[in-house]
Design a protein around this motif. Structure first.
Motif, PDB file in Angstrom:
ATOM      1  N   LEU A  30     -21.302 -43.428  34.171  1.00  0.00           N
ATOM      2  CA  LEU A  30     -22.190 -43.176  33.053  1.00  0.00           C
ATOM      3  C   LEU A  30     -23.564 -42.902  33.642  1.00  0.00           C
ATOM      4  O   LEU A  30     -24.117 -43.738  34.353  1.00  0.00           O
ATOM      5  CB  LEU A  30     -22.243 -44.375  32.097  1.00  0.00           C
ATOM      6  CG  LEU A  30     -23.053 -44.118  30.835  1.00  0.00           C
ATOM      7  CD1 LEU A  30     -22.304 -43.165  29.900  1.00  0.00           C
ATOM      8  CD2 LEU A  30     -23.366 -45.421  30.120  1.00  0.00           C
ATOM      9  N   ALA A  31     -24.093 -41.723  33.367  1.00  0.00           N
ATOM     10  CA  ALA A  31     -25.361 -41.295  33.972  1.00  0.00           C
ATOM     11  C   ALA A  31     -26.523 -42.168  33.493  1.00  0.00           C
ATOM     12  O   ALA A  31     -26.531 -42.616  32.348  1.00  0.00           O
ATOM     13  CB  ALA A  31     -25.631 -39.832  33.639  1.00  0.00           C
ATOM     14  N   LEU A  37     -26.114 -38.483  24.548  1.00  0.00           N
ATOM     15  CA  LEU A  37     -25.284 -39.682  24.519  1.00  0.00           C
ATOM     16  C   LEU A  37     -23.947 -39.463  25.212  1.00  0.00           C
ATOM     17  O   LEU A  37     -23.262 -38.483  24.944  1.00  0.00           O
ATOM     18  CB  LEU A  37     -25.058 -40.102  23.068  1.00  0.00           C
ATOM     19  CG  LEU A  37     -24.182 -41.316  22.810  1.00  0.00           C
ATOM     20  CD1 LEU A  37     -24.742 -42.570  23.476  1.00  0.00           C
ATOM     21  CD2 LEU A  37     -24.012 -41.529  21.310  1.00  0.00           C
ATOM     22  N   ALA A  38     -23.605 -40.372  26.123  1.00  0.00           N
ATOM     23  CA  ALA A  38     -22.343 -40.395  26.871  1.00  0.00           C
ATOM     24  C   ALA A  38     -22.303 -39.392  28.028  1.00  0.00           C
ATOM     25  O   ALA A  38     -21.237 -39.053  28.527  1.00  0.00           O
ATOM     26  CB  ALA A  38     -21.131 -40.229  25.963  1.00  0.00           C
ATOM     27  N   VAL A 113     -27.017 -39.227  16.283  1.00  0.00           N
ATOM     28  CA  VAL A 113     -26.031 -40.310  16.362  1.00  0.00           C
ATOM     29  C   VAL A 113     -26.787 -41.626  16.483  1.00  0.00           C
ATOM     30  O   VAL A 113     -27.633 -41.773  17.369  1.00  0.00           O
ATOM     31  CB  VAL A 113     -25.086 -40.117  17.572  1.00  0.00           C
ATOM     32  CG1 VAL A 113     -24.106 -41.283  17.673  1.00  0.00           C
ATOM     33  CG2 VAL A 113     -24.345 -38.794  17.480  1.00  0.00           C
ATOM     34  N   GLN A 114     -26.469 -42.549  15.608  1.00  0.00           N
ATOM     35  CA  GLN A 114     -27.034 -43.900  15.663  1.00  0.00           C
ATOM     36  C   GLN A 114     -26.062 -44.774  16.446  1.00  0.00           C
ATOM     37  O   GLN A 114     -24.874 -44.827  16.115  1.00  0.00           O
ATOM     38  CB  GLN A 114     -27.186 -44.476  14.245  1.00  0.00           C
ATOM     39  CG  GLN A 114     -28.072 -43.677  13.333  1.00  0.00           C
ATOM     40  CD  GLN A 114     -29.539 -43.814  13.703  1.00  0.00           C
ATOM     41  OE1 GLN A 114     -29.984 -44.842  14.191  1.00  0.00           O
ATOM     42  NE2 GLN A 114     -30.291 -42.755  13.479  1.00  0.00           N
ATOM     43  N   PHE A 115     -26.576 -45.446  17.479  1.00  0.00           N
ATOM     44  CA  PHE A 115     -25.704 -46.337  18.242  1.00  0.00           C
ATOM     45  C   PHE A 115     -26.548 -47.399  18.927  1.00  0.00           C
ATOM     46  O   PHE A 115     -27.554 -47.074  19.572  1.00  0.00           O
ATOM     47  CB  PHE A 115     -24.893 -45.551  19.290  1.00  0.00           C
ATOM     48  CG  PHE A 115     -23.932 -46.415  20.045  1.00  0.00           C
ATOM     49  CD1 PHE A 115     -22.747 -46.842  19.456  1.00  0.00           C
ATOM     50  CD2 PHE A 115     -24.212 -46.831  21.336  1.00  0.00           C
ATOM     51  CE1 PHE A 115     -21.877 -47.663  20.138  1.00  0.00           C
ATOM     52  CE2 PHE A 115     -23.342 -47.641  22.038  1.00  0.00           C
ATOM     53  CZ  PHE A 115     -22.164 -48.061  21.434  1.00  0.00           C
ATOM     54  N   ALA A 116     -26.149 -48.639  18.791  1.00  0.00           N
ATOM     55  CA  ALA A 116     -26.762 -49.786  19.475  1.00  0.00           C
ATOM     56  C   ALA A 116     -28.279 -49.825  19.278  1.00  0.00           C
ATOM     57  O   ALA A 116     -29.025 -50.090  20.214  1.00  0.00           O
ATOM     58  CB  ALA A 116     -26.393 -49.783  20.957  1.00  0.00           C
ATOM     59  N   GLY A 117     -28.718 -49.521  18.063  1.00  0.00           N
ATOM     60  CA  GLY A 117     -30.140 -49.597  17.765  1.00  0.00           C
ATOM     61  C   GLY A 117     -30.959 -48.406  18.220  1.00  0.00           C
ATOM     62  O   GLY A 117     -32.187 -48.430  18.164  1.00  0.00           O
ATOM     63  N   HIS A 118     -30.301 -47.368  18.684  1.00  0.00           N
ATOM     64  CA  HIS A 118     -30.987 -46.155  19.147  1.00  0.00           C
ATOM     65  C   HIS A 118     -30.517 -44.956  18.339  1.00  0.00           C
ATOM     66  O   HIS A 118     -29.383 -44.900  17.884  1.00  0.00           O
ATOM     67  CB  HIS A 118     -30.683 -45.882  20.631  1.00  0.00           C
ATOM     68  CG  HIS A 118     -31.291 -46.868  21.559  1.00  0.00           C
ATOM     69  ND1 HIS A 118     -32.517 -46.687  22.136  1.00  0.00           N
ATOM     70  CD2 HIS A 118     -30.833 -48.063  22.014  1.00  0.00           C
ATOM     71  CE1 HIS A 118     -32.793 -47.709  22.919  1.00  0.00           C
ATOM     72  NE2 HIS A 118     -31.791 -48.562  22.851  1.00  0.00           N
ATOM     73  N   THR A 119     -31.400 -43.983  18.205  1.00  0.00           N
ATOM     74  CA  THR A 119     -31.022 -42.691  17.639  1.00  0.00           C
ATOM     75  C   THR A 119     -30.974 -41.691  18.778  1.00  0.00           C
ATOM     76  O   THR A 119     -31.953 -41.491  19.494  1.00  0.00           O
ATOM     77  CB  THR A 119     -32.040 -42.224  16.579  1.00  0.00           C
ATOM     78  OG1 THR A 119     -32.100 -43.199  15.546  1.00  0.00           O
ATOM     79  CG2 THR A 119     -31.636 -40.871  15.993  1.00  0.00           C
ATOM     80  N   VAL A 140     -27.445 -51.657  26.705  1.00  0.00           N
ATOM     81  CA  VAL A 140     -27.023 -50.547  25.845  1.00  0.00           C
ATOM     82  C   VAL A 140     -26.071 -49.626  26.605  1.00  0.00           C
ATOM     83  O   VAL A 140     -25.066 -49.165  26.047  1.00  0.00           O
ATOM     84  CB  VAL A 140     -28.232 -49.768  25.279  1.00  0.00           C
ATOM     85  CG1 VAL A 140     -27.791 -48.511  24.536  1.00  0.00           C
ATOM     86  CG2 VAL A 140     -29.043 -50.676  24.360  1.00  0.00           C
ATOM     87  N   ARG A 141     -26.355 -49.373  27.891  1.00  0.00           N
ATOM     88  CA  ARG A 141     -25.411 -48.560  28.682  1.00  0.00           C
ATOM     89  C   ARG A 141     -24.038 -49.224  28.702  1.00  0.00           C
ATOM     90  O   ARG A 141     -23.007 -48.555  28.595  1.00  0.00           O
ATOM     91  CB  ARG A 141     -25.939 -48.352  30.105  1.00  0.00           C
ATOM     92  CG  ARG A 141     -27.064 -47.335  30.167  1.00  0.00           C
ATOM     93  CD  ARG A 141     -27.371 -46.846  31.573  1.00  0.00           C
ATOM     94  NE  ARG A 141     -27.407 -47.864  32.594  1.00  0.00           N
ATOM     95  CZ  ARG A 141     -28.487 -48.538  32.966  1.00  0.00           C
ATOM     96  NH1 ARG A 141     -29.644 -48.298  32.382  1.00  0.00           N
ATOM     97  NH2 ARG A 141     -28.425 -49.440  33.916  1.00  0.00           N
TER      98      ARG A 141
END
Length: 152
Positions: A30-31, A37-38, A113-119, A140-141
């Motif tokens: 994972l960079a 994202l991803a 995309v909303q994920f783990a408190g981040h946009t 978060v990573r």
């Protein structure tokens, strides 16, 4: 994740990111930059510089990995499409590490995309424009890694 392969210790020096998964011939990281994202780096698990000279089983393993990564990230984050790039340019600048064959796996999104408190947004969807790094916490990573693994 504990990744073992004859060449993996050397790959740490390349700072490709956090080990995510591995196959017989490839290791996926994972960079660190998650502006898309991803985003991942997929590195060959032996020393080799170019696409020419890959063995038939390495190509087949890569195709299988490509299909599973695209499926997992599409299901995990609703990615719209995927860019794959084998960009070796910086290895040929002065004072760099020895060139090592790797791919950049860059999911693209036509929606936030909303994920783990981040946009996570892809404001240049459809174009290849440089974006500032989106460096996120190790926590978060780890959540991104877990979400991808959930669909592999």
């Amino acid at each position: 994740m504990d990744i073992e392969c004859p060449y993996c210790e050397k790959l740490v020096d390349y700072n490709f990111g956090d080990p995510l998964i591995q196959t017989d011939h490839w290791i996926v990281f994972l960079a660190p930059n998650q502006s898309n994202l991803a985003t991942c780096v997929v590195a060959l698990k032996r020393q080799h510089r170019t696409l020419s000279g890959l063995k038939e089983d390495e190509w087949q393993d890569f195709i299988d990995l490509l299909e599973s990564m695209e499926k997992a990230v599409r299901e995990a984050f609703d990615a719209t499409l995927f860019n794959w790039g084998c960009l070796m340019n910086t290895f040929y600048l002065e004072n760099t590490l020895e060139p090592h064959l790797h791919w950049h796996f860059i999911p693209r999104y036509n929606h936030p995309v909303q994920f783990a408190g981040h946009t996570f947004e892809d404001p240049h969807f459809g174009y290849m424009r440089p974006r500032p790094a989106k460096n996120i916490s190790k926590e978060v990573r780890g959540k991104i890694e877990d979400k991808i693994r959930e669909f592999l």
